[in-house]
Design an enzyme around this catalytic site. Sequence first.
Site, PDB file in Angstrom:
ATOM      1  CE  LYS A  41      -3.596  -2.437   2.319  1.00  0.00           C
ATOM      2  NZ  LYS A  41      -4.379  -2.832   3.237  1.00  0.00           N
ATOM      3  CD  GLN A  78      -3.705  -4.644   5.858  1.00  0.00           C
ATOM      4  OE1 GLN A  78      -3.603  -3.898   5.921  1.00  0.00           O
ATOM      5  NE2 GLN A  78      -3.918  -5.503   5.825  1.00  0.00           N
ATOM      6  CG  ASP A 112     -10.175  -0.825   4.739  1.00  0.00           C
ATOM      7  OD1 ASP A 112      -9.454  -1.505   3.806  1.00  0.00           O
ATOM      8  OD2 ASP A 112      -9.587  -0.897   6.098  1.00  0.00           O
TER       9      ASP A 112
HETATM   10  N1  GUN Z   1      -6.838  -7.364   6.072  1.00  0.00           N
HETATM   11  C1  GUN Z   1      -6.826  -8.044   4.149  1.00  0.00           C
HETATM   12  N2  GUN Z   1      -7.385  -7.218   3.812  1.00  0.00           N
HETATM   13  C2  GUN Z   1      -7.891  -5.730   4.405  1.00  0.00           C
HETATM   14  C3  GUN Z   1      -8.680  -4.912   3.674  1.00  0.00           C
HETATM   15  O1  GUN Z   1      -9.007  -4.330   2.771  1.00  0.00           O
HETATM   16  N3  GUN Z   1      -8.150  -4.041   4.370  1.00  0.00           N
HETATM   17  C4  GUN Z   1      -7.725  -4.162   5.985  1.00  0.00           C
HETATM   18  N4  GUN Z   1      -7.833  -2.455   6.680  1.00  0.00           N
HETATM   19  N5  GUN Z   1      -7.360  -4.855   6.355  1.00  0.00           N
HETATM   20  C5  GUN Z   1      -7.320  -6.521   5.520  1.00  0.00           C
END
Ligand code: GUN
Length: 285
Positions: free
Chosen positions: A52, A96, A119
């Site tokens: 990211k 996350q 998200d």
């Molecule tokens: N863990 C796995 N996929 C995601 C996601 O799309 N966003 C977040 N914040 N954590 C994750």
Amino acid sequence: MAKRIDGKAIAEKVKAEVAKEVAALRERGIQTMLAVILVGEDPASQVYVRNKKRACEALGILSEEILLPADTTQETLLSCVQTLNDRADVNGILCQLPLPRHLDETAVINAISPEKDVDAFHPQNVGGILIGNGRFLPCTPAGVIRLLDESGIEIAGKRCVVIGRSNIVGKPLSMLLLRRDGTVTICHSKTQNLPEICRTADILVAAVGRPRFVTADFVKPGAVVIDVGVNRPADGPLCGDVDFAAVEPIAGAITPVPGGVGPMTIAMLMQNTLTAAKLQNGLSV
Ligand code: GUN
């Protein structure tokens, strides 16, 4: 033999569009910025967070990583979220998941300002997805829809079967497919006659989290197969939820793992971060 849907190429296209708009905002004195919180040292989460950050850098989006130890208290984490909510320079906040077990994921999601919730996990944004007026679309589901659109695959009127009912993928993706006039069936671990139901699908989405779970007998000849799985089996390389070698000869189109849905998730996160920057600066999206 199925057409391979090239998620990497489509993600590059989305990111190029985002980079252009991020640059245009910068010309107007607006610097787009994403804050990412990572609690603990889960190796897979570390990889996701690094990817990211790299994507942000490539697109001219500022990023800030907040790395907290695995034994961080709920109070500390919530106060970290609050600080980011209050900072005017932060457009998007992502925590996350999964969090260490002692932390309350729901409380953390609820604490993130809905305006910065890139998200789209906050109940207010989830409600927006359900009603169809959401400001942010959840990254992986939005990525799947964009893959279908870019591949010229019609959703309206098609039978869509989604295997998996998670809050991150299965449920919101089902809503997005429904919004596009798909006829949607959601399957899960208690579903009976799963292969039979899957064989009715024109568009089959696997979001189960089990390596090579979807075998040839799940797939109607010519169906579009979207593999959301990212599995790291102890005995082999990264693989999806679909048995690719067995399904590819039957399907009409298929996403590979890696290089299918995965790159789209990050591209859509970048798009949501741009959307957040625009909304917070009173610009239309
Ligand atoms: N863990 C796995 N996929 C995601 C996601 O799309 N966003 C977040 N914040 N954590 C994750």
